[in-house]
Write a protein that holds these residues in place. Structure first.
Motif: not given
Length: 351
Positions: A297-309
């Motif tokens: 995930e780090y090397a391929f710049d994959r994003g992850k959702k941290l919080v949704e409001h």
């Protein structure tokens, strides 16, 4: 004249890349701690270079997390991508300056790309730059950190420290400028785009990610700890987060970013430089660090959702806020009522 850059004939300090410029309360002091001439000073709260004290040694270049420091005769990133030999021997008496010009990321990148990497630290002991042994310890700590990373990722690579007593003679250091724009463009690096203030991912980090991609088959453990100076993985507590956006606004590399409707905060570990600004600026202390990170995930710049409001309109100030149930009133208005409600009640009673 660029007021944001300080130059000697050889050395450059770019204040727009410095973390102390990004956030006043940031406490990064890597360059100050390692400089043998105390050439970095604070003037009216701003980090500055004392150009008269600077000896252009470049020992601070490798410790700067944001690549705000550079010398015009040697670029460690360009040097790395220009190497053709399968075995690399780094020595300040060969064709590089002081090995302190290399970062931990540089050492890992070399190890991943080459069959064998050795470093000569035998000349540190009698070096006039190595006051109180600080330079030697700093270089060794970076090599040790690189080896720890290689070991934890179960990659069959290691950087060796060797002692060579004789002077090897510099071969080409001052005959060639190691900027290597051509080689860096081959790594998918656009130098011009990286000069943008809001797109400041260090080249050393990009080279490291490219190296992980290329050597992914030799990395037998992609899930490692974040206990490294250059790695960070974030999480946000929904109950504590008030969606104030400060963490996103102050992130120097856009590792934290919003969805189009500003309801969701995303994170890309591959863009994070572990500066800690987001943790420090978060007033409700909603941001924390994860203990592990996935190197893929780090090397391929994959994003992850941290919080949704879910956004609602405050009944008092009529502005959108992160709604978590209960009254339709934002925290600011709620706190204002709690702090000053008795005053308004007193005024009402006196009418």
């Amino acid at each position: 004249m660029n007021i944001y850059k300080q130059n000697t004939d050889i050395f450059e300090f770019d204040r727009l890349k410095c973390l102390r410029t990004d956030y006043y309360h940031n406490n990064c002091s890597e360059c100050i701690d390692i400089c043998p001439e105390n050439a970095f000073i604070f003037d009216r709260g701003k980090l500055k270079l004392d150009e008269k004290s600077c000896k252009n040694c470049g020992v601070c270049v490798g410790v700067c997390p944001s690549e705000a420091l550079s010398v015009n005769f040697f670029d460690p990133n360009g040097y790395i991508v220009s190497l053709n030999d399968s075995e690399v021997f780094l020595s300040c008496k060969k064709d590089t300056p002081c090995l302190s010009i290399f970062s931990t990321q540089n050492f890992i990148t070399l190890a991943l790309r080459k069959d064998k990497v050795s470093c000569d630290l035998s000349h540190c002991e009698n070096c006039e730059l190595n006051k109180e042994n600080k330079i030697y310890e700093s270089i060794k700590n970076r090599i040790d950190e690189a080896n720890r990373f290689l070991k934890e990722s179960k990659c069959d690579k290691k950087i060796e420290i060797k002692k060579i007593s004789q002077d090897l003679g510099r071969r080409a250091l001052f005959k060639k400028m190691f900027n290597n724009v051509k080689e860096l463009s081959g790594e998918g690096i656009d130098i011009k785009s990286l000069s943008n203030v809001r797109n400041r991912i260090p080249i050393k980090n990009i080279l490291l990610k490219n190296s992980i991609k290329k050597e992914i088959e030799s990395i037998n453990n992609s899930r490692i700890s974040t206990n490294y100076s250059f790695l960070s993985n974030k999480k946000i507590d929904f109950d504590l987060c008030n969606n104030c956006s400060d963490c996103v606004k102050f992130c120097p590399t856009d590792a934290l970013f919003y969805s189009n409707d500003s309801t969701t905060i995303w994170f890309q570990a591959g863009k994070c430089i572990s500066c800690g600004i987001c943790n420090n600026i978060c007033e409700p202390k909603a941001i924390d660090n994860e203990e592990n990170i996935d190197l893929i995930e780090y090397a391929f710049d994959r994003g992850k959702k941290l919080v949704e409001h879910k956004l609602e309109i405050c009944s008092e100030c009529k502005t959108p806020f992160a709604y978590k149930g209960g009254e339709l009133i934002c925290d600011r208005c709620k706190n204002f009522v709690n702090d000053f409600g008795d005053i308004f009640q007193l005024a009402s009673d006196m009418e």
